[in-house]
Design a protein around this motif. Sequence first.
Motif, mmCIF file in Angstrom:
data_model
loop_
_atom_site.group_PDB
_atom_site.id
_atom_site.type_symbol
_atom_site.label_atom_id
_atom_site.label_comp_id
_atom_site.label_asym_id
_atom_site.label_seq_id
_atom_site.Cartn_x
_atom_site.Cartn_y
_atom_site.Cartn_z
ATOM 1 N N ASP A 55 0.767 -1.215 -0.083
ATOM 2 C CA ASP A 55 0.010 -0.007 -0.011
ATOM 3 C C ASP A 55 0.853 1.203 0.146
ATOM 4 N N GLU A 58 -4.191 5.173 3.308
ATOM 5 C CA GLU A 58 -4.012 4.759 2.080
ATOM 6 C C GLU A 58 -4.514 5.204 0.738
ATOM 7 N N THR A 100 -3.109 0.511 -3.549
ATOM 8 C CA THR A 100 -2.693 -0.872 -3.366
ATOM 9 C C THR A 100 -2.210 -1.705 -4.512
HETATM 10 MG MG MG Z 1 -6.410 -1.084 -0.621
#
Ligand code: MG
Length: 432
Positions: free
Chosen positions: A347, A355, A358
């Motif tokens: 991430d 975040e 990803t």
């Molecule tokens: Mg994610």
Amino acid sequence: MLMPVVAIQTVLDGKKEGKSATIRGWIYRKRESKQTIFLIIRDASGVIQCTVKRDNPSWSQAEKVTIESSVVLEGIVKQDKRAPGGYEIAIEKLSVIGLAETFPITKGKGKESEEFLRDNRHLWLRSRRMNLIMKVRSEVLRFTHDFFRKEDFIEVSPPMFISSACEGGSTLFGLKYFDKQLYLTQSAQLYLEALIYSLEKVYCVAPSFRAEKSRTIRHLTEYWHIEPEWAFADMDDLMRVEEDLMSYICQRTAKNCKKEIESLGADISKLKAVKTPFPRITYTEAIEKLNAKGFKIKWGEDFGFEDEKALAEEFGGPFFVYAYPRQIKAFYCKSHRDNPDLVMSTDMLVPRIGEISTGGAREDSKEELLKRISELGLREEDYRWYIDLRRYGTVPHVGFGLGLERLLTWMLDLENIIDSIPFPRTIRRFYP
Ligand code: MG
Ligand code: ATP
């Protein structure tokens, strides 16, 4: 006959000083004194103050014109330190194109409630603030495309209707497709994986849909997803491309959108500071850091928003967390061959938002993939075509998904992701 129309920004750049200019746009503000009417006009490029004197034939037009009326006008450009932007137009001719009814947004942000402005989003988009955000959004998209083209990625168009989940059932939107049940896509990833067997390096910028029930500053139900996927690559390649993309976008935006960023009151130095390589820590190190900060999080648990924010504070800019426990990551993640409890997933986190992307290596062994599908109770037949990709010339490959709106929310210091997209969709908001 009117002269050719020029953009307001051209006038503000001083290119028309002392000369006559014709502009068109909308009435942004209006103020009247005994002898002068001050009209602030806006067009796509900027705003400028224009004045009409009582003895001018346009006085009656200027008197009747209302906020948000569309107009075209001609006048002499003068430098004026008191005028916002430093230039003013002394109107000689003013024509009203469309006289506006009383505009519901009268005071602008700060006076009207957020809720009211969101209900009137179709009108609030005319504000300077939304105008500037949308311009930066367009530039960020341009830099994204420039980056991938420069790196020889081929742009592809994935489907929006899908027959099985990519990111798990809980955020899947179902829909009736004739007499069948289909879903709206959560990510193009599985389709991009099919395309790399033909094109090797592909990317797309497309909508993703998530039935997110939570109301947070970083979740929409419809967002734009920047997703590359490429063959013959490993985790190191992945993180390198990802940080290169991020620094490319930030550096070019800081340079090309300086005026917009400053007008929005966002911190441009933060963008200039985005330079590769980014710090990288493992999931296990992240857990240790959090526990040292007093968070009670056990190995194997996923990070919450607060955990991510606390971690990100320490780095002050984008960084990677990698090597996650397999139980918290999706079925397609490739496991570390020397430690099957861990998957090759990473991430990217940024301060305040947590975040923003990803990515990872995808399971390229048919046997391992089948094992994962069965362990998670997924139906093999739903993923038949996807499993086929491992049957015919499988290759190690990687990819990531970066949320455009999360990126903009961070870049422009927006309070809420809602302001990064013209017509936001959330659990409660789907009008206008
Ligand atoms: Mg994610
Ligand atoms: P989160 O845990 O924050 O809900 P996620 O891990 O479920 O996100 P991914 O499936 O990893 O999201 O999606 C890739 C990227 O897409 C995310 O890193 C984020 O930038 C963006 N994204 C995911 N869900 C949303 C959403 N609901 N609204 C806006 N952007 C999103």
